[in-house]
Design a protein around this motif. Structure first.
Motif, PDB file in Angstrom:
ATOM      1  N   VAL A  16      -4.742   7.075   8.798  1.00  0.00           N
ATOM      2  CA  VAL A  16      -4.580   6.099   7.712  1.00  0.00           C
ATOM      3  C   VAL A  16      -3.134   5.620   7.736  1.00  0.00           C
ATOM      4  O   VAL A  16      -2.210   6.446   7.809  1.00  0.00           O
ATOM      5  CB  VAL A  16      -4.922   6.719   6.337  1.00  0.00           C
ATOM      6  N   LEU A  17      -2.936   4.312   7.719  1.00  0.00           N
ATOM      7  CA  LEU A  17      -1.581   3.752   7.708  1.00  0.00           C
ATOM      8  C   LEU A  17      -1.400   2.780   6.553  1.00  0.00           C
ATOM      9  O   LEU A  17      -2.359   2.139   6.125  1.00  0.00           O
ATOM     10  CB  LEU A  17      -1.281   2.948   8.977  1.00  0.00           C
ATOM     11  N   THR A  18      -0.163   2.660   6.070  1.00  0.00           N
ATOM     12  CA  THR A  18       0.182   1.549   5.187  1.00  0.00           C
ATOM     13  C   THR A  18       1.117   0.626   5.964  1.00  0.00           C
ATOM     14  O   THR A  18       1.870   1.085   6.823  1.00  0.00           O
ATOM     15  CB  THR A  18       0.901   2.000   3.907  1.00  0.00           C
ATOM     16  N   ALA A  19       1.043  -0.675   5.668  1.00  0.00           N
ATOM     17  CA  ALA A  19       1.906  -1.625   6.376  1.00  0.00           C
ATOM     18  C   ALA A  19       2.188  -2.836   5.496  1.00  0.00           C
ATOM     19  O   ALA A  19       1.480  -3.090   4.520  1.00  0.00           O
ATOM     20  CB  ALA A  19       1.237  -2.076   7.680  1.00  0.00           C
ATOM     21  N   GLY A  20       3.223  -3.552   5.863  1.00  0.00           N
ATOM     22  CA  GLY A  20       3.573  -4.787   5.158  1.00  0.00           C
ATOM     23  C   GLY A  20       4.341  -4.512   3.875  1.00  0.00           C
ATOM     24  O   GLY A  20       4.647  -3.364   3.552  1.00  0.00           O
ATOM     25  N   PRO A  21       4.649  -5.564   3.147  1.00  0.00           N
ATOM     26  CA  PRO A  21       5.345  -5.407   1.867  1.00  0.00           C
ATOM     27  C   PRO A  21       4.322  -5.181   0.744  1.00  0.00           C
ATOM     28  O   PRO A  21       3.123  -5.311   0.968  1.00  0.00           O
ATOM     29  CB  PRO A  21       6.009  -6.764   1.678  1.00  0.00           C
ATOM     30  N   THR A  22       4.774  -4.805  -0.434  1.00  0.00           N
ATOM     31  CA  THR A  22       3.908  -4.944  -1.612  1.00  0.00           C
ATOM     32  C   THR A  22       4.470  -6.083  -2.454  1.00  0.00           C
ATOM     33  O   THR A  22       5.622  -6.494  -2.281  1.00  0.00           O
ATOM     34  CB  THR A  22       3.813  -3.658  -2.467  1.00  0.00           C
ATOM     35  N   ALA A  87      -8.438   6.450  -1.561  1.00  0.00           N
ATOM     36  CA  ALA A  87      -9.839   6.267  -1.175  1.00  0.00           C
ATOM     37  C   ALA A  87     -10.046   6.488   0.316  1.00  0.00           C
ATOM     38  O   ALA A  87     -11.110   6.941   0.742  1.00  0.00           O
ATOM     39  CB  ALA A  87     -10.306   4.858  -1.569  1.00  0.00           C
ATOM     40  N   ALA A  88      -9.030   6.184   1.124  1.00  0.00           N
ATOM     41  CA  ALA A  88      -9.179   6.272   2.584  1.00  0.00           C
ATOM     42  C   ALA A  88      -8.881   7.668   3.125  1.00  0.00           C
ATOM     43  O   ALA A  88      -9.254   7.996   4.242  1.00  0.00           O
ATOM     44  CB  ALA A  88      -8.260   5.261   3.268  1.00  0.00           C
ATOM     45  N   LEU A  89      -8.193   8.505   2.333  1.00  0.00           N
ATOM     46  CA  LEU A  89      -7.685   9.783   2.848  1.00  0.00           C
ATOM     47  C   LEU A  89      -8.715  10.846   3.247  1.00  0.00           C
ATOM     48  O   LEU A  89      -8.463  11.591   4.198  1.00  0.00           O
ATOM     49  CB  LEU A  89      -6.721  10.417   1.840  1.00  0.00           C
ATOM     50  N   PRO A  90      -9.872  10.938   2.563  1.00  0.00           N
ATOM     51  CA  PRO A  90     -10.782  12.022   2.952  1.00  0.00           C
ATOM     52  C   PRO A  90     -11.079  12.000   4.453  1.00  0.00           C
ATOM     53  O   PRO A  90     -11.442  10.971   5.003  1.00  0.00           O
ATOM     54  CB  PRO A  90     -12.042  11.742   2.121  1.00  0.00           C
ATOM     55  N   GLY A  91     -10.870  13.138   5.100  1.00  0.00           N
ATOM     56  CA  GLY A  91     -11.133  13.254   6.530  1.00  0.00           C
ATOM     57  C   GLY A  91      -9.974  12.837   7.418  1.00  0.00           C
ATOM     58  O   GLY A  91     -10.057  12.954   8.640  1.00  0.00           O
ATOM     59  N   ALA A  92      -8.874  12.349   6.807  1.00  0.00           N
ATOM     60  CA  ALA A  92      -7.751  11.874   7.626  1.00  0.00           C
ATOM     61  C   ALA A  92      -6.964  13.039   8.221  1.00  0.00           C
ATOM     62  O   ALA A  92      -6.690  14.028   7.539  1.00  0.00           O
ATOM     63  CB  ALA A  92      -6.830  10.992   6.799  1.00  0.00           C
ATOM     64  N   ASP A  93      -6.614  12.915   9.485  1.00  0.00           N
ATOM     65  CA  ASP A  93      -5.764  13.901  10.159  1.00  0.00           C
ATOM     66  C   ASP A  93      -4.309  13.496  10.097  1.00  0.00           C
ATOM     67  O   ASP A  93      -3.417  14.334  10.198  1.00  0.00           O
ATOM     68  CB  ASP A  93      -6.171  14.019  11.637  1.00  0.00           C
ATOM     69  N   VAL A  94      -4.077  12.175  10.023  1.00  0.00           N
ATOM     70  CA  VAL A  94      -2.711  11.649  10.077  1.00  0.00           C
ATOM     71  C   VAL A  94      -2.545  10.561   9.027  1.00  0.00           C
ATOM     72  O   VAL A  94      -3.440   9.723   8.839  1.00  0.00           O
ATOM     73  CB  VAL A  94      -2.414  11.038  11.478  1.00  0.00           C
ATOM     74  N   PHE A  95      -1.402  10.569   8.326  1.00  0.00           N
ATOM     75  CA  PHE A  95      -1.045   9.465   7.439  1.00  0.00           C
ATOM     76  C   PHE A  95       0.313   8.932   7.875  1.00  0.00           C
ATOM     77  O   PHE A  95       1.266   9.700   8.022  1.00  0.00           O
ATOM     78  CB  PHE A  95      -0.979   9.915   5.976  1.00  0.00           C
ATOM     79  N   ALA A 141      -2.564  18.518   3.178  1.00  0.00           N
ATOM     80  CA  ALA A 141      -2.060  17.188   3.521  1.00  0.00           C
ATOM     81  C   ALA A 141      -2.292  16.905   4.998  1.00  0.00           C
ATOM     82  O   ALA A 141      -2.199  17.813   5.826  1.00  0.00           O
ATOM     83  CB  ALA A 141      -0.571  17.102   3.211  1.00  0.00           C
ATOM     84  N   PRO A 142      -2.612  15.625   5.312  1.00  0.00           N
ATOM     85  CA  PRO A 142      -2.674  15.282   6.735  1.00  0.00           C
ATOM     86  C   PRO A 142      -1.267  15.359   7.328  1.00  0.00           C
ATOM     87  O   PRO A 142      -0.289  15.508   6.590  1.00  0.00           O
ATOM     88  CB  PRO A 142      -3.190  13.838   6.723  1.00  0.00           C
ATOM     89  N   PHE A 143      -1.169  15.230   8.653  1.00  0.00           N
ATOM     90  CA  PHE A 143       0.134  15.163   9.325  1.00  0.00           C
ATOM     91  C   PHE A 143       0.783  13.853   8.890  1.00  0.00           C
ATOM     92  O   PHE A 143       0.228  12.776   9.119  1.00  0.00           O
ATOM     93  CB  PHE A 143      -0.087  15.196  10.842  1.00  0.00           C
TER      94      PHE A 143
END
Ligand code: CTP
Ligand code: CA
Length: 222
Positions: A16-22, A87-95, A141-143
């Protein structure tokens, strides 16, 4: 020897990644935002897809096309970004937090367009949640990988952030070296120290970041 049969670096992993501005609304036609093209986060999302990962890209407004093979969730504000990440985090190995999240938002957004007057005007701001620090502080926590774009004292600020947010890995760069450009010059920070990468196109820098993180992920699992 036969590279063709080598499993991909992030095969079977969810990233899961975040990108861009808010963008934080002041009223229906105005807001405050950060300078961020989104290019580094999108390049990294693409590199994760190429490395075999399932990728969810939570993105602020960028105008960039969805990286092929990634699932993009579009958001505007930091609060929306936090909800989408949760919402996207369940099952995530990496953030990976690449977004330039606005540190503050207007304490209240006006329902209607604010009218000008000749007097000074004050805008009260309230802090936004630190999305990356919250994810890293979770149980199981994911990595977590952070980014830090600084205008000076990169080593001190970057390593300080990595420790404060308890991140196994952080990517640091000087804003003069990357902002808005297609190239980037970054240094990776982890428990073993600092690892400068060569200046390269963001797509290539992204590939190197994925290599480094996959190596740490493998070690962390054993
Ligand atoms: N970050 C986040 N949520 C925030 C602020 C930052 O997830 N509200 C993440 C960014 O995506 C980045 C890392 O934290 O991966 C560092 O962001 P940065 O703005 O450099 O650090 P801050 O902790 O906000 O400190 P400052 O802006 O004061 O330098
Ligand atoms: Ca910040």
């Amino acid at each position: 020897v036969i590279a063709f049969f080598r499993p991909k670096l992030l095969a079977g992993r969810k990233v899961v990644l975040t990108a861009g501005p808010t963008f934080e609304a002041i009223d229906p036609v105005r807001g405050i935002t950060n300078t961020s093209s989104g290019k580094m986060g999108y390049a990294l999302a693409q590199a994760c897809v190429r490395a075999g990962a399932e990728v969810v890209l939570v993105s602020g407004p960028t105008g960039l096309p969805v990286p092929a093979g990634a699932q993009r969730v579009d958001v505007r504000s930091a609060l929306q970004m936090r909800d989408a990440v949760t919402a996207a985090l369940p099952g995530a190995d990496v953030f990976i937090g690449v977004a330039a999240v606005a540190d503050y938002r207007p304490a209240e957004a006006a329902e209607h367009k604010v009218k000008k007057s000749s007097a000074d005007m004050t805008l009260r701001l309230t802090p936004n949640p630190d999305i990356l620090a919250e994810v890293a502080a979770r149980e199981n926590a994911p990595f977590c990988v952070g980014f830090a774009a600084e205008s000076r004292d990169l080593d001190a600020y970057a390593e300080g952030k990595r420790r404060a947010k308890r991140l196994p890995m952080l990517v640091g760069n000087l804003v003069q070296d990357g902002l808005g450009s297609d190239d980037n010059l970054v240094i990776l920070y982890d428990d073993a120290g600092r690892h400068p990468l060569e200046r390269a196109p963001k797509t290539e820098v992204a590939r190197r970041i994925v290599e480094h993180l996959a190596g740490l992920l493998k070690t962390a699992a054993n």
